[in-house]
Design a protein around this motif. Structure first.
Motif, PDB file in Angstrom:
ATOM      1  N   UNK A  49     -50.588  27.681  49.700  1.00  0.00           N
ATOM      2  CA  UNK A  49     -51.733  27.174  49.031  1.00  0.00           C
ATOM      3  C   UNK A  49     -52.102  26.972  47.674  1.00  0.00           C
ATOM      4  N   UNK A  50     -52.613  28.361  47.754  1.00  0.00           N
ATOM      5  CA  UNK A  50     -53.511  28.687  47.140  1.00  0.00           C
ATOM      6  C   UNK A  50     -52.540  29.413  45.550  1.00  0.00           C
ATOM      7  N   UNK A  51     -51.416  29.704  44.962  1.00  0.00           N
ATOM      8  CA  UNK A  51     -51.162  30.327  43.993  1.00  0.00           C
ATOM      9  C   UNK A  51     -51.594  30.291  42.835  1.00  0.00           C
ATOM     10  N   UNK A  52     -52.405  29.145  42.263  1.00  0.00           N
ATOM     11  CA  UNK A  52     -53.371  29.736  41.199  1.00  0.00           C
ATOM     12  C   UNK A  52     -54.863  29.628  41.468  1.00  0.00           C
ATOM     13  N   UNK A  77     -59.982  26.351  37.126  1.00  0.00           N
ATOM     14  CA  UNK A  77     -60.910  24.744  36.560  1.00  0.00           C
ATOM     15  C   UNK A  77     -59.921  24.064  36.278  1.00  0.00           C
ATOM     16  N   UNK A  78     -58.957  24.097  35.677  1.00  0.00           N
ATOM     17  CA  UNK A  78     -57.900  22.991  34.910  1.00  0.00           C
ATOM     18  C   UNK A  78     -57.313  22.038  35.547  1.00  0.00           C
ATOM     19  N   UNK A  79     -57.279  22.612  37.386  1.00  0.00           N
ATOM     20  CA  UNK A  79     -57.394  21.398  38.389  1.00  0.00           C
ATOM     21  C   UNK A  79     -58.600  20.675  38.171  1.00  0.00           C
ATOM     22  N   UNK A  80     -59.678  21.194  38.635  1.00  0.00           N
ATOM     23  CA  UNK A  80     -60.790  20.621  38.697  1.00  0.00           C
ATOM     24  C   UNK A  80     -60.870  19.621  37.120  1.00  0.00           C
ATOM     25  N   UNK A  81     -60.918  19.514  36.654  1.00  0.00           N
ATOM     26  CA  UNK A  81     -61.365  19.306  34.854  1.00  0.00           C
ATOM     27  C   UNK A  81     -60.258  17.864  35.014  1.00  0.00           C
ATOM     28  N   UNK A  82     -59.382  18.230  35.489  1.00  0.00           N
ATOM     29  CA  UNK A  82     -57.694  17.038  35.363  1.00  0.00           C
ATOM     30  C   UNK A  82     -58.308  16.019  36.995  1.00  0.00           C
ATOM     31  N   UNK A  83     -59.377  16.479  38.130  1.00  0.00           N
ATOM     32  CA  UNK A  83     -59.232  14.898  38.799  1.00  0.00           C
ATOM     33  C   UNK A  83     -60.999  14.795  37.776  1.00  0.00           C
ATOM     34  N   UNK A  84     -61.624  15.778  37.493  1.00  0.00           N
ATOM     35  CA  UNK A  84     -62.840  14.861  36.776  1.00  0.00           C
ATOM     36  C   UNK A  84     -62.006  13.705  35.599  1.00  0.00           C
ATOM     37  N   UNK A  85     -60.746  13.870  35.305  1.00  0.00           N
ATOM     38  CA  UNK A  85     -60.527  12.920  34.186  1.00  0.00           C
ATOM     39  C   UNK A  85     -59.991  12.020  34.460  1.00  0.00           C
ATOM     40  N   UNK A  86     -59.811  11.625  36.250  1.00  0.00           N
ATOM     41  CA  UNK A  86     -59.256  10.327  36.910  1.00  0.00           C
ATOM     42  C   UNK A  86     -60.167   9.938  37.417  1.00  0.00           C
ATOM     43  N   UNK A  87     -61.616  10.376  37.808  1.00  0.00           N
ATOM     44  CA  UNK A  87     -62.306   9.931  39.128  1.00  0.00           C
ATOM     45  C   UNK A  87     -62.803   8.070  38.273  1.00  0.00           C
ATOM     46  N   UNK A  88     -62.315   7.708  37.593  1.00  0.00           N
ATOM     47  CA  UNK A  88     -62.674   5.854  37.709  1.00  0.00           C
ATOM     48  C   UNK A  88     -61.853   5.270  37.963  1.00  0.00           C
ATOM     49  N   UNK A  89     -60.697   5.688  37.746  1.00  0.00           N
ATOM     50  CA  UNK A  89     -59.139   5.261  38.278  1.00  0.00           C
ATOM     51  C   UNK A  89     -58.830   4.996  39.479  1.00  0.00           C
ATOM     52  N   UNK A  90     -58.528   3.682  39.650  1.00  0.00           N
ATOM     53  CA  UNK A  90     -58.062   3.305  41.682  1.00  0.00           C
ATOM     54  C   UNK A  90     -56.985   4.258  41.470  1.00  0.00           C
ATOM     55  N   UNK A  91     -57.886   4.810  42.674  1.00  0.00           N
ATOM     56  CA  UNK A  91     -56.962   6.031  43.635  1.00  0.00           C
ATOM     57  C   UNK A  91     -56.384   5.702  45.096  1.00  0.00           C
ATOM     58  N   UNK A  98     -48.962  24.615  47.607  1.00  0.00           N
ATOM     59  CA  UNK A  98     -49.998  24.398  46.606  1.00  0.00           C
ATOM     60  C   UNK A  98     -49.502  24.026  45.160  1.00  0.00           C
ATOM     61  N   UNK A  99     -48.463  22.639  45.594  1.00  0.00           N
ATOM     62  CA  UNK A  99     -48.483  20.790  44.831  1.00  0.00           C
ATOM     63  C   UNK A  99     -49.388  20.507  44.247  1.00  0.00           C
ATOM     64  N   UNK A 100     -50.711  20.831  44.361  1.00  0.00           N
ATOM     65  CA  UNK A 100     -51.604  20.353  44.022  1.00  0.00           C
ATOM     66  C   UNK A 100     -52.943  21.845  43.830  1.00  0.00           C
ATOM     67  N   UNK A 101     -52.113  22.771  44.031  1.00  0.00           N
ATOM     68  CA  UNK A 101     -53.861  23.957  43.633  1.00  0.00           C
ATOM     69  C   UNK A 101     -54.259  24.652  45.267  1.00  0.00           C
ATOM     70  N   UNK A 102     -53.884  23.351  45.899  1.00  0.00           N
ATOM     71  CA  UNK A 102     -54.622  24.135  46.928  1.00  0.00           C
ATOM     72  C   UNK A 102     -55.671  23.020  47.074  1.00  0.00           C
ATOM     73  N   UNK A 143     -51.327  17.570  41.023  1.00  0.00           N
ATOM     74  CA  UNK A 143     -49.985  17.724  41.152  1.00  0.00           C
ATOM     75  C   UNK A 143     -49.750  18.383  39.644  1.00  0.00           C
ATOM     76  N   UNK A 144     -49.979  17.182  38.668  1.00  0.00           N
ATOM     77  CA  UNK A 144     -49.453  17.294  37.470  1.00  0.00           C
ATOM     78  C   UNK A 144     -50.361  18.919  36.624  1.00  0.00           C
ATOM     79  N   UNK A 145     -51.811  18.914  37.241  1.00  0.00           N
ATOM     80  CA  UNK A 145     -53.033  20.074  36.994  1.00  0.00           C
ATOM     81  C   UNK A 145     -51.838  21.189  37.099  1.00  0.00           C
ATOM     82  N   UNK A 146     -51.618  21.884  38.271  1.00  0.00           N
ATOM     83  CA  UNK A 146     -51.248  22.873  39.153  1.00  0.00           C
ATOM     84  C   UNK A 146     -49.992  23.386  38.979  1.00  0.00           C
ATOM     85  N   UNK A 147     -49.167  22.048  38.191  1.00  0.00           N
ATOM     86  CA  UNK A 147     -47.874  22.110  37.641  1.00  0.00           C
ATOM     87  C   UNK A 147     -47.827  23.299  35.594  1.00  0.00           C
ATOM     88  N   UNK A 148     -49.027  22.863  35.103  1.00  0.00           N
ATOM     89  CA  UNK A 148     -49.413  22.938  34.466  1.00  0.00           C
ATOM     90  C   UNK A 148     -49.667  24.182  34.176  1.00  0.00           C
TER      91      UNK A 148
END
Length: 460
Positions: free
Chosen positions: A71-74, A79-93, A270-274, A315-320
């Motif tokens: 599950x942890x290919x990356x 940090x880039x996945x954590x930053x990606x989650x930060x970008x959507x923290x105010x979006x409806x989940x 690993x689709x979400x970087x775990x 998932x988008x961040x992990x693939x990137x």
């Protein structure tokens, strides 16, 4: 309302001692797991993780060669996945009464990654759920009911996934399982033909490499021939890429090694970087339409949390990250490097039975020979431990004496899996080889390993 007991807050958790956590696990979770974990010194509490390194409560650092079972290919907490989650923290989940742009974008990316041929995705929360969905789709699209799976396979432990998992130990307590599921030997194309030629099989589900089976690679040409048989007999080919996908074997998907295109693939881990729970099955447009096309059938298969914003953003961040850091190439080169180093150990030590794998999904199989005297002394318990937990004892020694985390494969307890993050350093690969040689030098087969763990056995 008066509560009968103390409730923990989130802030309380970091203050819990190892002893307290162990007692809570024993009382409220899985006491048997606590016993097994303590037997091989896996009952540690980890407080920090970054990249390939995890740190326990005492500040000891360990190299993670388990990688969350793929599950942890990356790596941990990229940090880039954590930053990606930060970008959507105010979006409806979770908001099903609408369209989620993050799910739409991730599905589009998966289609591109599968050459535009597999271009319809369904998002769920785990690998087992992805398998469940793929099995349902095969039945719905073909109108048939039978499923063929492989001996020694592993596809999950939910009811349908377990019905196509090829190890008796995990199945026998839950029989009867899903009807219409038949087993064929992994790699035997003639037996597969016998199963499919009646033209009543909806789907053939197969791992391109049997991970939990002991990292087993099929014979050359098997998957290609299986693809041809599925096409000939109208059976959908389902490839389980949950552990092998997203760069792990040195290709984005392991099916690419055989130059084939399945009808459905299952993804997770690993689709979400775990970092977030997410799974998916991806299929061809015509198959999707047969199963779920149109308004009447579009809601036949749904998931409350499937395709939520946080998971899809991860998932988008992990693939990137996989593409940006060239991790597919990294897996290929580092896997070749490590296989070469481990092959030397096989030549030097009889305790090593085999070394195999692709990319950074490798298996080390050990010869274990139980001492008759010690087996009699322990009333057969040593033999039982040898059969079920031999590689775990090796893993325990790697962890406690060398600071390396590994684990055995579920269907073959004599095999240790090597499945680190794809961005692991060569220095850490060398450290693993040195550690294994240290263990092989100092121990005389299973006897030495068992005696080295006798204190844990007695304590357990």
């Amino acid at each position: 309302m008066q509560l009968k007991g103390m409730m923990f807050t989130l802030g309380d958790v970091d203050g819990l001692s190892r002893k307290s956590v162990t007692e809570l696990y024993k009382k409220y979770l899985n006491s048997g797991f606590v016993t097994l974990a303590s037997l091989i010194n896996f009952d540690k509490i980890y407080l920090k993780a970054e990249g390939s390194i995890i740190t326990d409560e005492q500040g000891n650092r360990y190299i993670d060669f388990l990688g969350g079972y793929g599950a942890l290919n990356v790596g941990h907490n990229h940090p880039e996945i954590l930053q990606g989650l930060e970008k959507v923290k105010e979006k409806p989940n979770i908001l099903q009464a609408g369209l989620n742009p993050y799910a739409a974008a991730l599905a589009s990316n998966l289609a591109v990654m599968n050459d535009g041929v597999l271009n319809r995705s369904f998002f769920c929360n785990s690998g087992a759920e992805a398998v469940e969905g793929a099995l349902k789709m095969a039945r719905a699209a073909t109108g048939r009911t039978k499923i063929v799976y492989c001996k020694n396979s592993f596809h999950g432990k939910t009811f349908g996934a377990l019905s196509v998992t090829g190890r008796k130990k995990y199945r026998e307590c839950f029989n009867p399982l899903l009807p219409g599921c038949e087993e064929a030997a992994f790699g035997d194309i003639d037996e597969l033909d016998d199963k499919l030629n009646k033209k009543d099989v909806a789907g053939f589900i197969v791992e391109p490499i049997q991970g939990e089976g002991g990292v087993l690679i099929p014979p050359e040409g098997y998957l290609k021939a299986a693809r041809e048989l599925c096409t000939l007999h109208g059976t959908l080919m389902i490839i389980d890429e949950i552990q092998t996908g997203l760069g792990r074997t040195g290709r984005m998907f392991a099916y690419e090694h055989d130059n084939i295109m399945p009808d459905i693939i299952c993804l997770a881990k690993s689709l979400s970087g775990g970092i977030m729970p997410i799974g998916a099955f991806v299929t061809k447009d015509e198959i999707y339409h047969k199963a779920y096309g149109g308004m009447e059938k579009c809601l036949l298969h749904t998931s409350t949390f499937g395709g939520n914003t946080y998971s899809c953003a991860a998932g988008l961040a992990a693939i990137e990250v996989i593409y940006k850091e060239n991790l597919i190439h990294e897996a290929k080169k580092k896997g070749e490097y490590l296989l070469e180093k481990l092959a030397v150990l096989k030549q030097k030590y009889d305790m090593v039975k085999d070394i195999r794998g692709k990319g950074l999904l490798l298996g080390i199989e050990f010869n274990n020979k139980t001492s008759r005297f010690l087996n009699a002394l322990t009333k057969g318990n040593l033999d039982n431990i040898s059969k079920e937990y031999f590689a775990s004892l090796v893993a325990g020694k790697l962890l406690t004496e060398y600071g390396i985390l590994t684990a055995y494969t579920l269907n073959n307890p004599n095999v240790i899996r090597i499945e680190p993050p794809l961005n692991i350093s060569y220095k850490h690969l060398d450290r693993l080889v040195e550690a294994l040689e240290g263990i092989l030098k100092d121990n005389k087969g299973f006897i030495g390993m068992a005696l080295g763990n006798v204190k844990n056995m007695v304590r357990t």
